[in-house]
Design a protein around this motif. Structure first.
Motif, PDB file in Angstrom:
ATOM      1  N   ARG A  59       0.831  -1.203   0.000  1.00  0.00           N
ATOM      2  CA  ARG A  59       0.000   0.000   0.000  1.00  0.00           C
ATOM      3  C   ARG A  59       0.860   1.245   0.000  1.00  0.00           C
ATOM      4  O   ARG A  59       0.558   2.218  -0.686  1.00  0.00           O
ATOM      5  CB  ARG A  59      -0.923  -0.011   1.217  1.00  0.00           C
ATOM      6  N   SER A 112       1.379   4.260  -3.095  1.00  0.00           N
ATOM      7  CA  SER A 112       1.318   5.712  -2.925  1.00  0.00           C
ATOM      8  C   SER A 112       2.610   6.382  -3.371  1.00  0.00           C
ATOM      9  O   SER A 112       2.590   7.411  -4.052  1.00  0.00           O
ATOM     10  CB  SER A 112       1.039   6.049  -1.452  1.00  0.00           C
ATOM     11  N   SER A 167     -10.623  10.066  -6.122  1.00  0.00           N
ATOM     12  CA  SER A 167     -11.417  10.160  -4.902  1.00  0.00           C
ATOM     13  C   SER A 167     -12.711  10.934  -5.082  1.00  0.00           C
ATOM     14  O   SER A 167     -13.645  10.750  -4.303  1.00  0.00           O
ATOM     15  CB  SER A 167     -10.586  10.822  -3.791  1.00  0.00           C
ATOM     16  N   THR A 177      -9.392   0.825  -5.297  1.00  0.00           N
ATOM     17  CA  THR A 177      -8.710  -0.258  -4.588  1.00  0.00           C
ATOM     18  C   THR A 177      -7.268  -0.433  -5.044  1.00  0.00           C
ATOM     19  O   THR A 177      -6.610  -1.384  -4.626  1.00  0.00           O
ATOM     20  CB  THR A 177      -9.449  -1.591  -4.788  1.00  0.00           C
ATOM     21  N   ASP A 189      -4.666   1.005  -4.151  1.00  0.00           N
ATOM     22  CA  ASP A 189      -3.724   1.047  -3.030  1.00  0.00           C
ATOM     23  C   ASP A 189      -4.272   0.316  -1.806  1.00  0.00           C
ATOM     24  O   ASP A 189      -3.840   0.561  -0.684  1.00  0.00           O
ATOM     25  CB  ASP A 189      -3.399   2.499  -2.658  1.00  0.00           C
ATOM     26  N   SER A 243      -7.090   0.499  -0.268  1.00  0.00           N
ATOM     27  CA  SER A 243      -7.915   1.261   0.670  1.00  0.00           C
ATOM     28  C   SER A 243      -9.253   0.558   0.881  1.00  0.00           C
ATOM     29  O   SER A 243      -9.822  -0.028  -0.044  1.00  0.00           O
ATOM     30  CB  SER A 243      -8.160   2.676   0.135  1.00  0.00           C
TER      31      SER A 243
END
Length: 288
Positions: free
Chosen positions: A27, A31, A46, A84, A86, A88
């Motif tokens: 993850r 980023s 986002s 998804t 990363d 999250s």
């Protein structure tokens, strides 16, 4: 797709088929190794994609045509892959709640059995994500796993901020708001408060590349940035931003675009987030 190729994996694929992989490290790699503009990524993945998904769902509910169905399925699939990448967990849940809001707007109500079914789906998705991301082991404890995340983690960061900033670390002021703004003003840029807290209280996780942030209520960042004055003023500012947007939505035409945008904004106005986002929301809304 391009950035999934750059980081070497596709988030959803690894969540389903990955075996014995360090998801926390992956993850962070997702980023850090993102190959594009971070601001564009944050806003497009986002905000814009979930809005487009909610808009297409509103269009599908009204038209019920083959084209509207394909459009909604396409946007939903792209959103799931993007949210998804990363690993999250929360964005997928927020998207489902946004779709529920769109459904509620058009139908006026939701039957009890559908509400219970939807809550069951949310819980199942959350538990499945925890099960996969914790290497197929969900810790059942008040201070760990999903229970600890709901009962303890959301408030822990707030008290850590009270302990750390103002005594062991200077208040951040606007240095964490934007690196571009800091450079423009000729001042130093700083990571967000949630990241600084993790580096201080769990430095070993940062060294392993498995640590992210210690998030809490927006009051956490308000205190880290501006001290007790921020704690007093922040609720007024957050309430002003959210209520202003809701009042505006009430007066605007209720077309598919506005319904989808309102669904996203309803979910976006949450107390468990960072204060800096409430400086970006009005700018993003004006841009849209």
């Amino acid at each position: 797709i391009r950035d999934s190729s750059n980081i070497g994996f596709l988030g959803l694929k690894e969540m389903i088929f990955g075996v014995d992989v360090g998801f926390s490290s992956l993850r962070q790699d997702a980023s850090k190794q993102f190959g594009g503009n971070v601001f564009v990524k944050n806003q497009f993945l986002s905000n814009i994609l979930p809005v487009a998904t909610c808009v297409s769902y509103s269009f599908f509910i009204r038209r019920r045509t083959f084209l509207s169905r394909i459009l909604f399925i396409g946007f939903l699939s792209i959103s799931i892959l993007a949210l998804t990448y990363d690993f999250s967990k929360a964005p997928i849940l927020y998207l489902l709640i946004g779709l529920l809001f769109v459904n509620l707007y058009h139908n006026g109500y939701i039957k009890l059995r559908y509400s219970l079914f939807f809550v069951g789906v949310l819980i199942a998705v959350l538990l499945a994500q925890y099960y996969i991301l914790t290497s197929y082991n969900i810790p059942i404890a008040l201070n760990g796993g999903p229970i600890g995340r709901l009962l303890i983690s959301q408030s822990t960061g707030l008290f850590l901020a009270f302990d750390y900033f103002g005594t062991q670390h200077d208040y951040l002021w606007f240095s964490s708001l934007s690196s571009f703004l800091s450079e423009f003003l000729g001042s130093d840029s700083s990571p967000r408060a949630a990241r600084l807290l993790l580096e201080h209280y769990n430095g070993s996780a940062v060294e392993r590349g498995a640590g992210g942030v210690i998030n809490s209520l927006f009051v956490q960042e308000a205190y880290a940035n501006f001290g007790w004055g921020g704690v007093v003023i922040a609720p007024t500012w957050v309430g002003f931003v959210c209520q202003s947007m809701m009042n505006l939505f009430i007066r605007l035409p209720k077309n598919d675009f506005m319904v989808g945008l309102q669904a996203k904004m309803v979910i976006g106005c949450a107390v468990a987030c960072v204060l800096n986002d409430y400086f970006y929301i009005p700018i993003l809304f004006i841009f849209i």
